[in-house]
Design a protein around this motif. Sequence first.
Motif, PDB file in Angstrom:
ATOM      1  N   ARG A   4     -38.388  65.067 -27.656  1.00 25.81           N
ATOM      2  CA  ARG A   4     -36.994  64.960 -28.092  1.00 25.81           C
ATOM      3  C   ARG A   4     -36.224  66.248 -27.772  1.00 25.81           C
ATOM      4  N   HIS A   5     -36.931  67.344 -27.883  1.00 23.94           N
ATOM      5  CA  HIS A   5     -36.319  68.652 -27.607  1.00 23.94           C
ATOM      6  C   HIS A   5     -35.819  68.691 -26.162  1.00 23.94           C
ATOM      7  N   ASN A   6     -36.663  68.240 -25.197  1.00 21.74           N
ATOM      8  CA  ASN A   6     -36.255  68.234 -23.792  1.00 21.74           C
ATOM      9  C   ASN A   6     -35.059  67.318 -23.577  1.00 21.74           C
ATOM     10  N   ALA A  34     -30.950  65.394 -10.774  1.00 21.22           N
ATOM     11  CA  ALA A  34     -32.213  65.559 -11.492  1.00 21.22           C
ATOM     12  C   ALA A  34     -33.354  65.496 -10.476  1.00 21.22           C
ATOM     13  N   GLU A  35     -34.276  66.450 -10.529  1.00 20.91           N
ATOM     14  CA  GLU A  35     -35.391  66.452  -9.588  1.00 20.91           C
ATOM     15  C   GLU A  35     -36.695  66.128 -10.325  1.00 20.91           C
ATOM     16  N   VAL A  87     -38.556  55.134 -16.901  1.00 16.54           N
ATOM     17  CA  VAL A  87     -38.051  55.635 -18.182  1.00 16.54           C
ATOM     18  C   VAL A  87     -37.193  56.883 -17.950  1.00 16.54           C
ATOM     19  N   GLN A  88     -37.669  57.784 -17.101  1.00 20.81           N
ATOM     20  CA  GLN A  88     -36.916  59.012 -16.812  1.00 20.81           C
ATOM     21  C   GLN A  88     -35.591  58.675 -16.141  1.00 20.81           C
ATOM     22  N   ARG A  89     -35.627  57.773 -15.151  1.00 19.83           N
ATOM     23  CA  ARG A  89     -34.396  57.401 -14.448  1.00 19.83           C
ATOM     24  C   ARG A  89     -33.398  56.751 -15.408  1.00 19.83           C
ATOM     25  N   GLY A  90     -33.908  55.886 -16.293  1.00 20.07           N
ATOM     26  CA  GLY A  90     -33.002  55.222 -17.207  1.00 20.07           C
ATOM     27  C   GLY A  90     -32.337  56.187 -18.170  1.00 20.07           C
ATOM     28  N   PHE A  91     -33.113  57.140 -18.723  1.00 17.64           N
ATOM     29  CA  PHE A  91     -32.506  58.106 -19.652  1.00 17.64           C
ATOM     30  C   PHE A  91     -31.445  58.947 -18.946  1.00 17.64           C
ATOM     31  N   LEU A 149     -38.229  69.958 -17.186  1.00 22.48           N
ATOM     32  CA  LEU A 149     -37.564  69.272 -18.288  1.00 22.48           C
ATOM     33  C   LEU A 149     -37.661  67.754 -18.138  1.00 22.48           C
ATOM     34  N   ILE A 150     -37.623  67.267 -16.894  1.00 21.65           N
ATOM     35  CA  ILE A 150     -37.641  65.826 -16.636  1.00 21.65           C
ATOM     36  C   ILE A 150     -38.987  65.218 -17.018  1.00 21.65           C
TER      37      ILE A 150
END
Length: 867
Positions: free
Chosen positions: A795-797, A817-818, A824-828, A787-788
């Motif tokens: 948007r679905h994820n 979260a792994e 970008v991933q860390r910020g979201f 998912l990450i």
Amino acid sequence: MRSETEGHAKMLPGRCCAIIGILLMTLSVHGHGTDGSLVRVGVYENSPKVYTDEAGRPAGLFIELLQRMAAGERWQIEYVSCEWRECLQQLADGRLDLMPDVAMTPDRLAHFEFHDVPVAHAWSQIYSRPELSVRDWPDLGGKRVAVLDGSVQQRFLIRRSDELEAQIDLLALDSMDKVLEKTAAGRTDAAATNNFFGARHGPAHGLVDTAITFDQTSLYFAAPAKSNNDHLDTIDRYLHQWKADPDSPYFAALLAASIPSREQVVPVWTRVALGITVIAVAFLSWLAWRLRDRLRLQSFRLHRSSRQLEHLLSSSPVVLYTLDPRQSHPRWVSANMERLLGFEMKSVMEPGWWERQIHPDDLVGARKQNQDLYEEGHIVQEYRFHDAHGRVRNIRDERRLVPAAGGHEAMVIGSWTDLTDEHKRRDQLRYLAYYDPRTGLPNRATLEESLSKSLQRARDSTQQRLVILLDLDRFKNINDTLGTVAGDKVLHEVAARLKKACPHAETVARIGSDEFCLVVAHPIDEASRRELLDGITAALESTVPVLGHDLIVTASIGVAVFPKHGDTREQILAAAELALQEARRCGGGDWALYRPQLGEKMTHRLFLERDLRQAIDENELTLHFQPQYRLDDGRLWGVEALVRWRRPGGATVAPGEFIPLAEETGLITRIDRWVMNEACRQLAAWDQSGHRVPRISVNLSAREFESEALPDMVRKVLSDHAIDPARVEIEITETVLMQNPDLALKVLQRLEVLGAKLCMDDFGSGYSNLALLYRLPLHQLKIDQSLIQEIATSRHNRSIIRAIIALAQALDLEMVAEGIETEVQRGFLLKAGCQIGQGFLLSRPIPGDTAPPDRHSGASSPRPPSE
């Protein structure tokens, strides 16, 4: 008709009467022997077959024969005195080597071994006091009958009692003597015993034999089950030899046991009287009177013996007869013919009777054997015979030619023994040896034999054969949850569906607990093969109603084609097995066709399994640690233990390759325990070096949660390394809970009581059971990296991740979260409320001897992805 029969009987010569009595109890079989061994033999009181005489020595028919055999074989006999039931128990326990005078019954066949040639034939009979009128079974209704405890008579009377209007009141005693004594004393109305004992001892107790006989049986020596000794073979060999010789010790012992000893006609004291008569003539008249009185007494006893012989002939389980050797026409037949085979004496004496009743297919062979009698003097044959009711019986016919001698013309003496029940038992044993009793299908032994023949036919005609191996998926779960009765119903239904789905199969067999095999011989092209296999798969997937449940049954199917995939039975079965394993690895519920690559893959797996075992034994496994950091300030939160395998040459084996193999082979349990111990050891080492790691996460296999031993193992490891349980997180997956939710929940609750933290790993990657999740004692959820990875593009994820974080917050669970690889991933994740993460952006896995940094370098405020 009775007077005519008696007339014939009186015409028999004395020597023929003796032979007739002997033939009642003879059968001939051959065996092997042994010598030089100690033989422990049980002795109980059942005169005249086995008993202890007045001098305290073992005696009787069986003892006499056994001592003769022991002398010839140099056996050392040790007799052990015991009661009947005690003797049987000692024999079952192996404390006795032989037990004489034992009837062969189906339940005893499960506990004892018997030789083939019976020592004697016997039947059971009711004895009573003379004033009690007992003529038929209804007369025993409501009466009290004494019987030996644990005997065949007791079992028969229990069954027969249920058929009477008034049940029989049975008094079970521990010896035959007590059975007769209680009846003679009036404690019981009647006694049930065998004909040998009753005829010998009944009159001494004032008891008379009744017309009720039952349970004809054969008597043997018995040995413990699976005793693997040769004593029974030796007994068969002696009996086979002795029964072929009228002058053998067997016939002498049998005659002594069959005929009660007679008192002397002239008492001992008459010798003195005869001497006195020389001196005192006055005593002559008195002595003559005494002799006449004794003669009358002896005549009475002879008459009684005659009646006993008549009863013996009428109630015997063997029909005796004599033939005219010139015409093979019956001269005389024992009166039990009508009781055993249903024929009246008049019809038996009619010319051609025997030829009309014998099975047509057996007539020619039986006639030829009858002709051999005049050359060999003795024959034994078996054939099928129609009784008076039209039923087919299996008859053993034994004939002996008695030559003319002493003015008596030659005759043939014979016996007919009904072996129908024995043949039925033999057929049942043969069925159990070659067929599966649950489904009625052939078993593995039958499959191997039929497959060999089918492949030979295929070679001769250059045809193909399709061999299909089928294994039911997760069948063990049905047995474990619904019980074996439900499992048996499923197996029976699967067998029926397989036969219906493949009506042209040469063989449909059950070869394992949940395995089946089909051999198909009709023309096989690729299209028809696919249609057949898809049809089998579809047939199995229909619901199976069992005990109020509609079960879905699927199967993994492996297919191999002869001769393309193998030229022998072993090769073609091995190819089908490889294909079956391939179908099983793909998740089941489908079929796979053998490919040569499967063999190579299996060879690789075999070597890999061998190397993995060696790696565990020789400590080739190592641990790496994936640091976990807070996403806001970058502080170290903990580490996750990751197992790695580096071979001695330096090559590494990916976890995705050896972990599934370890799961399949059961090695995962050893790996789990090693990982848990090594992780706690490393955590303690960091503590001692002054570098504190707040917590450590350990992944455990689903197999661990199938046993309640896991909490004890964790407790011991924590104690060995002095680790606070709150610093250890045990990661589980959703699949753990789907196998056996109740047991897994119990194990998890015990771990919580221990103080360990519990984490749901890979959350969102499977079929999350939210209702079950609420019941679990979880501390943390870990969002799956699948998912990450698509946060920036899907948007679905992103919506799913927000929902998971909201769920965790509602359940008061930590979120990790792994697989974080970008800013970008860390910020979201940080903006959505996830505080902890791991991944290559934060840190790569580090070796076990390296301490993780207290803070990662990328702790600046990240920018979330645009919506």
